[in-house]
Design an enzyme around this catalytic site. Structure first.
Site, PDB file in Angstrom:
ATOM      1  N   GLU A 119       0.828  -1.216   0.000  1.00 28.06           N
ATOM      2  CA  GLU A 119       0.000   0.000   0.000  1.00 28.06           C
ATOM      3  C   GLU A 119       0.858   1.260   0.000  1.00 28.06           C
ATOM      4  O   GLU A 119       0.481   2.267  -0.605  1.00 28.06           O
ATOM      5  CB  GLU A 119      -0.956  -0.007   1.202  1.00 28.06           C
ATOM      6  CG  GLU A 119      -1.864  -1.223   1.294  1.00 28.06           C
ATOM      7  CD  GLU A 119      -2.595  -1.530   0.003  1.00 28.06           C
ATOM      8  OE1 GLU A 119      -2.959  -0.581  -0.725  1.00 28.06           O
ATOM      9  OE2 GLU A 119      -2.805  -2.712  -0.297  1.00 28.06           O
ATOM     10  N   TYR A 149      -1.474  -8.367 -10.954  1.00 26.42           N
ATOM     11  CA  TYR A 149      -0.548  -8.325  -9.820  1.00 26.42           C
ATOM     12  C   TYR A 149       0.735  -9.099 -10.111  1.00 26.42           C
ATOM     13  O   TYR A 149       1.827  -8.525 -10.134  1.00 26.42           O
ATOM     14  CB  TYR A 149      -1.228  -8.902  -8.573  1.00 26.42           C
ATOM     15  CG  TYR A 149      -2.278  -8.017  -7.967  1.00 26.42           C
ATOM     16  CD1 TYR A 149      -2.001  -7.247  -6.851  1.00 26.42           C
ATOM     17  CD2 TYR A 149      -3.553  -7.936  -8.500  1.00 26.42           C
ATOM     18  CE1 TYR A 149      -2.961  -6.425  -6.276  1.00 26.42           C
ATOM     19  CE2 TYR A 149      -4.521  -7.121  -7.954  1.00 26.42           C
ATOM     20  CZ  TYR A 149      -4.222  -6.364  -6.835  1.00 26.42           C
ATOM     21  OH  TYR A 149      -5.165  -5.547  -6.272  1.00 26.42           O
TER      22      TYR A 149
END
Length: 1024
Positions: A403, A535
């Site tokens: 993040e 991803y």
């Protein structure tokens, strides 16, 4: 002159005219004041209406928002003529500059539902081309009070107004459409005003409410999850990532709660609603220019701990009980240093003055990178210090690092449209492990397989690098195994990031990493982009790019890219351009084609190449990898520009490029000497597999038998896994792969063992393989090679398991070794399981090491009687049992070899007072997966189907089918299953089930052939 009037008074003409003039001026002044007062009153009423709770019967008030006559309630647009509202993308006639957003979630502690929120938004836009129609996104909202002011002067004064003729909704495209009486003019700035209200549901997206327990008390909180397209369900907006703007946000909330948003709070005040109840109004500072999906809101009764790093105030928020118990300390300890590390790595400062990390007890996305207000599922941020699992700490470190990587890749620089989502998620996944390895170099970062990590059920896919002593990324590992840091990280990256996506990318349905914009339409297709390709493939392509560019050029190019596009949006060509600029400015790295041509071959095509090397000619050819056993007639024309790192006889060679379907490399021709050998894809940095000719594969197998360390561990890992995969896909004969396993008695790397055992004995086939003639031969062959490494670790487990604490990766992969030894019937392993399980039974403080707990509990129950089973049941129901421990015990209880215990266990699953109904399917699946439980579970389901179907639907049948299909070998078995499914499933599901069973029969037939070949090979080589 005439006579006087009997009464009154007399004025001449001039005084009378003057008086009339004064009266007219007074009346005009009163009219102006009245109009101004009415306008102010209307604006106040509009604000109050925006904040008011929705009435269960009344619709939105058709009040004037302040500038124009009242607009009508919105009407549906299904009968409208074709127009811009039919397009899935917003027109670019208006560009948002700034939002003034006021939100009022009407929630008080203990308040019963239903819940709602209301608000008002003023959006300043710049008109790029004349238009009389305003389109912006709105979904699931009631709208009213639409108004348009402008054009605005450049100074602080107000502007005119443009009447809204009609406000209507185009629900299919989720647009609110404002039809204007006259056009907005290009170059002008305008303000769009709307009041709105919407439902505050518990669906965990948009603006949602969630319930939790803290310090024994039931509580509620409000939070948001707006990616990819849920901002439009909270406030009308231009909900596309490229349409960035600044935001002034105000949240009205109950005084017992605290409100959080992207920026620091700059003011709090009080107000009363129409009932006289007191509310707090929290005003936040102006945001940076950002996308709507990054706006975030939390209203909660949490505590926090804080620390400041380089002027960035970092606060970790969570339930009061969690904060009090120190669960937030680990996250606080790593967040600041990770920020500093990434700032130094990118050479771009983090632009905010505060960052809140909030642990939500219930959160569907896992984690979300909102600028300045990062939200997490509680288990993804809070670390219990007593947790034995090093993997939990690793998971938190990875997710936080992911993040934080987004603060640059995604927040600062954002993809223009979702077709290039990999520019956000691929880079965040790559730097996730760079950061985590810097922060926690000894953590078991390879323990985590696809968590979605991130939004919509994934959490993340994950790789790892070592980055301990340097503050720059070093991906140029040397051949020497003395460089254990680099070696460790390459193998973990390969197994848990690169390998899983390589397995998925071969499927027909695999998609390219970047797609054309027009292919991405609607929220449903957007959500589908958050997958393993975005991803894991994204991160793997970045890993390959960084490797052939070199660390220095890669970092320099990223710095140029981030600085050039800060607070802006990009497509992948923008990245290629900045890399090309750096490449052109130096002579160290020479590329065979432009950066765009090279990288487009990897991002714009699905799949990946398999390189076939003929060492007698030095010719390398490429073709798209596919399963030749199931796609015999498939033709692929894709080619890639492939960077080939390679070693010869243990020495690194210069990088070469394969830029066509076939090419000769004279330097790769080898002699007949057994000491002359070549390996491609050094350090596994390339996104491809390698197929060696049979003679060279045999030479490599002989080399391993003589000296395994001659081939670096990461390449041993790569060699073996490629060989197994190529054999399964029909590229090479399986016997060539078995030859590579002969050396294993000399293999002391747990990770390589894990790869071999996972390929030879997949978890889902353990209870099938032991029914074949193969089993005794496999047992003798493998145990002969496993005993050295098994006894080494068994001794540590018995004497001092804490000695493994310094080698986390060994901890993680140890379970497969121990499980296989017990499955093969190694008596010492069975004894070890009984010893540890008995000690635990005698004293619950004698905890079984977490990394092998699943296997030990399983065989502890299997080797025991009802006494051991009852203890497992007791521990499952223990008040202090963690969820992961409960899962282990649910599995262990299915391992018993007593049929009556399995049947009792299944009966327990029907009793909600004994087992949660959520666990019914898990219990049935666990039992069905065991050697003796398959038939018992099937009979149990058929006998209790009416009850199971009433409670759980046919999902249990579908789940059971996936297990049973491994046992389907004959038409009679198919008929037995099909007979039952035909009486329980709908017609479409029956057809799909028939196809599944027929395919399973074919697959199992092929597996039996393979097992027969393996058995024959073992007979001939068992004594080697």
């Amino acid at each position: 002159m005439g006579p006087k009037a009997a009464s009154g008074f007399y004025l001449g003409r001039k005084p009378a005219a003057l008086l009339a003039l004064l009266l007219a001026a007074l009346l005009l002044a009163l009219a102006v004041l009245g109009a101004l007062y009415g306008r102010c009153l209307q604006e106040v009423e509009a604000l109050r209406a925006a904040a008011a709770p929705p009435s269960p019967t009344a619709g939105p008030k058709e009040e004037d928002a302040g500038c124009c006559p009242p607009s009508p309630s919105p009407s549906p647009g299904s009968t409208r003529p074709p127009g811009a509202w039919d397009n899935s993308r917003l027109p670019r006639a208006l560009l948002p500059l700034h939002y003034e957003l006021r939100l009022w979630p009407r929630v008080s502690p203990g308040q019963p539902g239903p819940f709602a929120f209301s608000g008002q938004v003023n959006i300043t836009v710049r008109c790029a081309q004349d238009t009389a129609t305003v389109l912006l996104h709105s979904a699931e909202l009631e709208l009213w009070g639409a108004a348009v002011r402008g054009p605005l002067p450049e100074g602080p004064a107000g502007g005119g107004s443009i009447e809204v003729a009609e406000l209507w909704l185009e629900e299919r495209q989720e647009y609110a459409v404002l039809a204007l009486r006259r056009s907005l003019r290009a170059g002008g700035r305008y303000v769009l005003q709307l009041s709105f209200r919407g439902p505050l549901s518990e669906d965990l997206d948009g603006l949602f409410l969630t319930r939790y327990t803290d310090q024994g008390q039931s509580s509620m909180l409000i939070a948001s999850q707006l990616e990819p397209t849920y901002a439009r369900t909270v406030y009308p907006c231009f909900d596309e990532p490229a349409m960035k703007a600044t935001f002034n946000i105000i949240i009205v909330h109950h005084p017992s709660y605290v409100a959080l948003s992207n920026m620091p709070a700059i003011d709090t005040s009080e107000m009363k609603d129409e009932n006289g109840s007191l509310w707090t109004v929290t005003t936040f500072n102006t945001t940076l220019k950002m996308s709507t999906y990054l706006t975030a809101f939390v209203v909660c009764d949490f505590d926090y701990i804080t620390r400041t790093e380089r002027g960035n105030e970092i606060r970790i928020w969570g339930r009061k009980e969690a904060i009090k118990n120190g669960y937030a300390e680990y996250a606080l300890n790593i967040t600041g240093p990770l920020f500093s590390f990434l700032e130094d790595l990118f050479n771009v400062s983090y632009p905010l003055s505060k960052t809140d990390l909030v642990a939500l007890p219930d959160f569907g996305a896992g984690a979300m990178e909102n600028w300045g207000l990062i939200t997490f599922q509680e288990s993804s941020l809070m670390y219990i210090p007593s947790d034995q699992s090093g993997g939990k700490k690793a998971m938190i470190c990875l997710i936080v690092s992911h993040e934080l990587g987004h603060q640059w890749f995604g927040n600062l620089v954002t993809m223009s449209w979702w077709n290039d989502l990999w520019l956000n998620e691929g880079f965040a996944s790559y730097f996730e492990y760079v950061g985590a390895s810097y922060m926690e170099p000894r953590l078991p970062l390879g323990h985590l397989k696809h968590l979605k990590l991130h939004s919509f059920g994934w959490l993340l896919c994950y790789l790892v690098f070592q980055h301990r002593k340097q503050r720059t990324l070093n991906v140029s590992c040397q051949i020497s195994e003395a460089r254990t840091d680099c070696t460790r990280n390459n193998k973990i990256f390969y197994y848990h990031m690169l390998q899983p996506v390589l397995r998925e990318d071969k499927e027909i349905a695999a998609r390219s990493l970047s797609t054309r914009e027009e292919k991405i339409k609607g929220t449903f297709s957007l959500v589908g982009l958050f997958d393993i390709f975005t991803y894991s493939k994204g991160a793997s392509i970045v890993w390959m790019l960084s490797s052939f560019l070199t660390e220095r050029l890669f970092n320099k190019a990223l710095n140029s890219y981030l600085k050039a596009f800060s607070f802006s949006s990009v497509n992948q060509d923008d990245l290629w351009t900045h890399i090309q600029m750096v490449v052109d400015a130096q002579n160290e790295v020479q590329l065979p084609a432009s950066v765009k041509n090279i990288m487009d071959s990897w991002t714009c095509q699905n799949g990946f190449p398999v390189l076939t090397l003929n060492l007698s000619t030095g010719i390398i050819s490429q073709e798209q990898f596919y399963n030749k056993r199931t796609e015999n007639n498939t033709t692929y024309n894709n080619t890639w520009i492939v960077p080939i790192s390679w070693i010869r006889n243990g020495s690194a060679q210069p990088l070469v490029w394969l830029d066509k379907s076939s090419k000769m490399f004279p330097e790769m021709q080898i002699s007949d000497s057994e000491h002359d050998w070549i390996l491609l894809n050094m350090n596994m940095t390339g996104y491809y597999r390698v197929n060696y000719d049979p003679l060279h594969l045999k030479r490599l197998a002989e080399l391993l038998e003589k000296d395994p360390k001659a081939i670096p561990v990461v390449n041993r890992l790569h060699l073996i896994d490629d060989a197994f995969t190529l054999a399964q896909a029909g590229y090479i004969e399986i016997e060539s792969v078995f030859e590579l396993t002969k050396y294993l008695a000399k293999e002391d790397e747990m990770f390589v063992w894990y790869t071999v055992l996972s390929n030879l004995i997949p978890d889902n086939l353990e209870n099938i393989l032991n029914k074949y003639e193969l089993y005794p031969f496999l047992k003798k062959y493998l145990l002969k090679r496993m005993l050295p490494i098994y006894h080494y670790y068994a001794s540590i487990i018995r004497q001092n398991v804490d000695a493994l604490a310094d080698d986390y990766s060994d901890q993680i992969y140890l379970e497969k070794l121990i499980n296989t030894a017990c499955w093969l019937g190694l008596q010492d392993c069975l004894n070890l399981s009984s010893e540890l399980y008995t000690k635990w039974m005698e004293n619950p403080d004698n905890e079984i090491p977490f990394t092998i707990k699943r296997t030990i509990c399983c065989y502890g129950v299997a080797m025991g009687s009802d006494k051991e089973w009852d203890f497992a049941w007791k521990m499952y129901n223990h008040n202090n049992s963690k969820e992961i421990d409960k899962d282990i015990m649910l599995f262990a209880m299915s391992c018993t070899r007593e049929s009556w215990l399995l049947y009792r266990y299944l009966q327990y699953s029907l009793n909600s007072s004994l087992l949660s109904s959520n666990n019914t399917a898990i219990v049935i699946s666990n039992v069905a997966s065991t050697e003796i439980g398959q038939r018992i579970a099937w009979e149990f389901v058929t006998e209790n189907w009416l009850l199971l179907n009433e409670r759980h639907g046919n999902g249990i049948l579908q789940r059971l089918l996936r297990i049973m299909e491994n046992f389907v070998n004959t038409d009679l078995q198919i008929q037995e299953l099909q007979l039952f499914y035909n009486t329980t499933l709908d017609e479409d599901l029956r057809t799909a089930t028939t196809e599944t069973l027929q395919f399973a029969k074919f697959a199992n037939k092929e597996r039996r052939k393979l097992i027969a070949r393996f058995t024959d090979w073992l007979r001939k080589n068992i004594d080697d």
